[in-house]
Design a protein around this motif. Structure first.
Motif, mmCIF file in Angstrom:
data_model
loop_
_atom_site.group_PDB
_atom_site.id
_atom_site.type_symbol
_atom_site.label_atom_id
_atom_site.label_comp_id
_atom_site.label_asym_id
_atom_site.label_seq_id
_atom_site.Cartn_x
_atom_site.Cartn_y
_atom_site.Cartn_z
ATOM 1 N N ARG A 1 47.220 44.036 45.126
ATOM 2 C CA ARG A 1 47.670 44.477 43.807
ATOM 3 C C ARG A 1 46.636 44.210 42.720
ATOM 4 O O ARG A 1 46.465 44.979 41.800
ATOM 5 C CB ARG A 1 48.992 43.788 43.452
ATOM 6 N N GLY A 2 45.926 43.066 42.859
ATOM 7 C CA GLY A 2 44.892 42.717 41.875
ATOM 8 C C GLY A 2 43.824 43.791 41.814
ATOM 9 O O GLY A 2 43.401 44.213 40.732
ATOM 10 N N ALA A 3 43.407 44.262 42.996
ATOM 11 C CA ALA A 3 42.364 45.278 43.042
ATOM 12 C C ALA A 3 42.842 46.553 42.368
ATOM 13 O O ALA A 3 42.094 47.196 41.619
ATOM 14 C CB ALA A 3 41.981 45.563 44.478
ATOM 15 N N GLY A 4 44.127 46.915 42.623
ATOM 16 C CA GLY A 4 44.679 48.120 42.014
ATOM 17 C C GLY A 4 44.647 48.025 40.501
ATOM 18 O O GLY A 4 44.151 48.920 39.812
ATOM 19 N N LEU B 1 37.286 40.718 33.964
ATOM 20 C CA LEU B 1 38.409 40.346 34.836
ATOM 21 C C LEU B 1 38.683 41.459 35.854
ATOM 22 O O LEU B 1 38.866 41.188 37.045
ATOM 23 C CB LEU B 1 39.649 40.079 33.975
ATOM 24 N N SER B 2 38.657 42.731 35.380
ATOM 25 C CA SER B 2 38.922 43.847 36.298
ATOM 26 C C SER B 2 37.891 43.864 37.414
ATOM 27 O O SER B 2 38.227 44.029 38.586
ATOM 28 C CB SER B 2 38.853 45.190 35.571
ATOM 29 N N LEU C 1 37.439 43.121 47.453
ATOM 30 C CA LEU C 1 36.427 43.641 48.377
ATOM 31 C C LEU C 1 36.010 42.568 49.361
ATOM 32 O O LEU C 1 35.831 42.819 50.549
ATOM 33 C CB LEU C 1 35.193 44.094 47.595
ATOM 34 N N ARG C 2 35.846 41.333 48.842
ATOM 35 C CA ARG C 2 35.435 40.246 49.729
ATOM 36 C C ARG C 2 36.506 39.995 50.793
ATOM 37 O O ARG C 2 36.207 39.847 51.967
ATOM 38 C CB ARG C 2 35.173 38.975 48.924
#
Lengths: 308, 317
Positions: free
Chosen positions: A28-31, A273-274, A282-283
């Protein structure tokens, strides 16, 4: 793990990409990071269409006006529209972030690949030099370079390139050292492949995942450092709007017009932050081992901004 | 242990030499005339050739680069950093006055970073995927993404200007005085919280790593209390990566002080450097950069020595 993910080609590659995409989508963070970053990029690209004001136009009769319907983020000490300047400032920050890290990536990865592949005296000499560069604090190096070459966008990008080169080089060299003895490299060599093809098609392609992860994080660092140098007056020069420089000017009006420093600061914060959210995802996606056992990645924490 | 210390000291020498040489090369061998940094070309034109030649000779710019380098090294061994162009005071005296102030700030912020970072990191690892873990990791990511100068201004705005609990900026004296502590809180928080975030992230992964080890399972199987397992078995072994990050953060705090001292008008090395850059005071820039760079090398050395203390395997390598 890394090489297994990316060493497959053809239809296998597609599955790998699909798996990566699925892992990223589940995060969700990546989104959220991707959506925010896309919005900021749109703001940068379409800045002239988003605002009726000009970032340079002064209106001394309307100085330090609080946020309103006409001026969404208020006006600055010269009566310029703050929203317009924040929107145009995104262009500068994204540009510096991208070019500074790309510079480091190109130089560092090239150096690292050759060092790892050639080995011997060349590797020894260059690696010692890289060690010395890493023993020098990054922020200070950037400050030193910019204060010698003079402030400005190009010099800032040069400074960031020099800063990121050692880490990219170490990552690439490290990967090549582990891959050099693998069968597929031996096979390519025994088939008579030229050195350059072995380096690019076999070694580089299989070292990509840590490089991609570090690249993403270095874009975030570049933006923070560029803002920090802008704050110190060593970044992009006025009247070009730059977030760090905007916060720096706004400090004189902190008591009377706090919004002046709040908005550009939030812009830097959300952008960085984004990118960090995307980098983290990605990591995790490229190297799930890191997520499950969480072994610290020396290359990454070396690169953490020296405090910006 | 003694051999190890000697070996590390010996290995730190090239880094030290590298830092010193990099500073020299940046200021002397960069494209353009180093004289331009002392006397901008328009002023040089007004000053006349004779004066320009005199200044050039005074700084040794008329000699070949290697001679300048040797003179520079010779001066450094005598701790002679030259004089400020603006105030004409010896730079070593200015530095000596400011170093304790920067150290003071560094020690408190590192204290904040270490205590907060390690405690939250361990809690996150032990209560993995709980609300503590999620919010700590979220806050840690926030910490590394906030520009420190802006964070400093926001703290100043809230605590110094709106609520008026703490002085917004300035230096209040040594730390053993109440005023000294009150003035140090905001800049130390600004410097320390980002490092706390990084430390929390790495402490968490380091502890998680250890919690999966066989000896932890054995300790649990023996029926030891969870607290004992964490403190006596896991923490002791998780310390090594944590010390690495702490060492790196020591360097980060040093270079971060350049910006934070400027924000809070803190009379340390960082602010001295920025003033030097803004007034084009080239010997001041050189002196301040050298001090920070050398402290950075020493911080790395200290980290290496701390390893040996914690982990006997390192000593006998």
């Amino acid at each position: 793990m890394n090489e297994r993910i990316l060493s497959t080609t053809g239809p296998g590659q597609l599955t790998v990409m699909r798996r990566l995409g699925r892992r990223l989508r589940r995060n969700r963070g990546a989104g959220a990071g991707l959506v925010c970053l896309a919005l900021i990029a749109i703001m940068a690209a379409f800045a002239p269409a988003l605002t009726p004001h000009c970032y340079e136009r002064q209106n001394l009769l309307n100085r330090l006006a609080p946020p309103s319907a006409t001026h969404w983020m208020g006006t600055d000490e010269l009566g310029r529209d703050v929203f317009t300047r924040v929107a145009y400032g995104a262009r500068v920050s994204l540009l510096i972030g991208l070019f500074g890290s790309t510079g480091g990536l190109l130089v560092g990865v090239t150096v690292g690949l050759f060092c790892g592949y050639l080995g011997g005296r060349f590797d020894n000499l260059v690696s010692r030099f890289i060690d010395i560069m890493m023993a020098f604090p990054g922020v200070l190096l950037a400050i030193l370079i910019v204060s010698v070459l003079g402030p400005g966008t190009v010099n800032l990008i040069v400074a960031l390139t020099i800063w990121f080169t050692p880490t990219f080089s170490r990552i690439a060299r490290g990967s090549v050292l582990t891959l050099r003895g693998k069968e597929f490299v031996e096979a390519a060599r025994s088939l008579g492949a030229p050195h350059l093809r072995i380096i690019v098609q076999h070694l580089l392609v299989n070292s990509l995942s840590p490089i991609i992860v570090y690249f993403t994080l270095s874009v975030a660092t570049s933006i923070l450092v560029a803002a920090g140098l802008g704050f110190l007056g060593l970044g992009v020069q006025p009247p070009t709007p730059e977030w760090g420089a905007m916060v720096s000017t706004a400090r004189h009006y902190l008591r009377d017009a706090p919004f002046l420093s709040i908005f550009p600061g939030i812009a830097i914060f959300i952008t960085v932050l984004s990118i960090n959210f995307i980098g983290d995802a990605l990591r995790d996606a490229l190297d799930p081992r890191l997520k499950s056992i969480g072994r610290p990645n020396a290359a990454h924490h070396r690169a953490q901004p020296g405090g910006p | 242990m003694r051999t190890y210390i000697l070996k590390r000291l010996f290995l730190a020498l090239p880094a030290l030499w590298g830092a010193v040489t990099l500073v020299f090369l940046a200021l002397h061998a960069a494209p353009g005339d180093p004289m331009d940094m002392i006397l901008p070309p328009d002023l040089a034109g007004a000053a006349g050739e004779e004066i320009v030649a005199r200044i050039r000779a005074e700084y040794g710019f008329d000699r070949p680069l290697y001679a300048q380098y040797l003179i520079y090294l010779g001066r450094l061994t005598r701790l002679d950093f030259g004089r400020s162009l603006r105030t004409h005071t010896p730079i070593v005296r200015d530095l000596a006055r400011r170093i304790p102030n920067t150290l003071q700030l560094g020690v408190i912020s590192l204290g904040i970073a270490a205590s907060l970072g390690v405690v939250l990191g361990v809690l996150s690892a032990v209560r993995r995927d709980s609300w503590i873990d999620n919010s700590t990791m979220f806050a840690a990511l926030f910490g590394v993404s906030i520009p420190n100068f802006w964070f400093g201004f926001m703290l100043m705005l809230l605590f110094g200007l709106y609520w008026r609990i703490l002085p917004p900026s300035g230096f209040g004296g040594p730390l053993y005085t109440p005023e000294g502590i009150r003035h140090a809180i905001l800049p130390a928080l600004t410097l320390g919280l980002a490092s706390a975030g990084i430390l929390a992230r790495f402490t968490r992964s380091s502890v998680l790593d250890i919690l999966g080890e066989d000896y932890v399972r054995t300790a649990r199987a023996k029926g030891l209390a969870e607290r004992v397992v964490i403190i006596r078995h896991a923490m002791k072994n998780a310390l090594i990566p944590i010390v690495t990050i702490l060492g790196i953060q020591l360097g980060a705090v040093l270079s971060g002080s350049v910006i934070v001292e400027t924000v809070f008008a803190w009379p340390g090395i960082g602010r001295y450097l920025v003033t030097g850059i803004n007034t084009r005071d080239f010997p001041v820039v050189q002196g301040a950069v050298l001090v920070v760079a050398v402290s950075f090398v020493l911080a790395n050395l200290l980290t290496d020595l701390a390893y040996a203390y914690i982990d006997p395997r390192v000593r006998y390598e």
